[in-house]
Design an enzyme around this catalytic site. Sequence first.
Site, PDB file in Angstrom:
ATOM      1  N   ARG A 172       5.175   4.122  -1.741  1.00  0.00           N
ATOM      2  CA  ARG A 172       5.108   2.706  -2.149  1.00  0.00           C
ATOM      3  C   ARG A 172       4.674   1.810  -0.985  1.00  0.00           C
ATOM      4  O   ARG A 172       5.165   0.696  -0.815  1.00  0.00           O
ATOM      5  CB  ARG A 172       6.454   2.238  -2.735  1.00  0.00           C
ATOM      6  CG  ARG A 172       6.907   3.043  -3.938  1.00  0.00           C
ATOM      7  CD  ARG A 172       5.935   2.922  -5.107  1.00  0.00           C
ATOM      8  NE  ARG A 172       6.313   3.784  -6.211  1.00  0.00           N
ATOM      9  CZ  ARG A 172       5.791   4.989  -6.454  1.00  0.00           C
ATOM     10  NH1 ARG A 172       4.837   5.471  -5.655  1.00  0.00           N
ATOM     11  NH2 ARG A 172       6.185   5.703  -7.476  1.00  0.00           N
ATOM     12  N   SER A 222       9.998  -0.619 -12.326  1.00  0.00           N
ATOM     13  CA  SER A 222      10.982   0.026 -11.459  1.00  0.00           C
ATOM     14  C   SER A 222      11.386  -0.930 -10.340  1.00  0.00           C
ATOM     15  O   SER A 222      10.545  -1.379  -9.570  1.00  0.00           O
ATOM     16  CB  SER A 222      10.387   1.309 -10.879  1.00  0.00           C
ATOM     17  OG  SER A 222      11.332   1.999 -10.114  1.00  0.00           O
ATOM     18  N   GLU A 292      11.788  -1.908  -4.645  1.00  0.00           N
ATOM     19  CA  GLU A 292      10.371  -1.564  -4.782  1.00  0.00           C
ATOM     20  C   GLU A 292       9.602  -2.792  -5.248  1.00  0.00           C
ATOM     21  O   GLU A 292       8.468  -3.025  -4.849  1.00  0.00           O
ATOM     22  CB  GLU A 292      10.216  -0.436  -5.794  1.00  0.00           C
ATOM     23  CG  GLU A 292       8.780  -0.077  -6.123  1.00  0.00           C
ATOM     24  CD  GLU A 292       8.694   1.096  -7.087  1.00  0.00           C
ATOM     25  OE1 GLU A 292       7.962   0.980  -8.086  1.00  0.00           O
ATOM     26  OE2 GLU A 292       9.356   2.119  -6.840  1.00  0.00           O
TER      27      GLU A 292
END
Length: 300
Positions: A172, A222, A292
């Site tokens: 990420r 998410s 995230e």
Amino acid sequence: MMDQSIADAFPEVQVLEHEPLSKYTNTQTGGPADLLVFPESVTETKRLVLWAKETDTPLTIIGNASNLIVRDGGIRGLTLILTKMDDIQVNGNEVVAEAGAALIQTTEVAYQAGLTGLEFAAGIPGSIGGAVFMNAGAYDGEISEVVTSAEILTRDGEIKNLNNHELDFGYRHSSVQDYQDVVLSATFKLRSGDANKIRARMDELNRLRASKQPLEYPSCGSVFKRPTGYFTGKLIHEAGLQGFTVGGAQVSMKHAGFIINVGGATATDYMDVIHHVQATVLKQFGVTLETEVRIIGEEK
């Protein structure tokens, strides 16, 4: 009244003032942008970035606003949303997509061209720029595995072409985050494949998403990164946090890794839920959950 300098510099550009960003975020939350523009070309984007630098105006770049929380106080200065820069071209086994192109649409274009390699991204609601920015991934695939290069614009107005190595992809993460550059486009290297198999895999992953994720509610996808050695959703579930609600923001009963807007949520509601989940998981399991989702803007 609109900042006269931007009106003078860009008489042909529509500039929205004090525009609620809740109209554009997937969570349907977020305060106003002082100045909001949807640039339609690389040239226009470059001019706006340079104007922000020359006038010392704070600059924020947004893609599809799918994995994003904008705090209720909104964003000062100039905000650019790149969704009008959405051209997608196929050149042999390569797909070149502008930053504002939807990842879902890009996977469809690849399928129609009989190209395999992007199936994992079917159903990911972000833009190409956002996907490169955070190295989006799902179902054992990541953008870093298929991107050969990205055209980026520095905050100084310089256009560069970064190869996969220079993008320094991680979990990420990409170098674009480190330097706050603007992704303009990305080139994907794919392979010729069987169209029926490509379609079948995309359909399979879309069914999986629908069965496991609360797609019927607004959300930012998410929320937390996966901590090493753990599954985020399992930790949150075992902490008894599913259904935990503040205002209109709720930890999904369907997928513990999602925080959904069950009606009238504010960004503050979202942040309160996030902080409670982090504190509870840390206390119960000694595990720190990092976000995230990208969180920007000012508190109200």
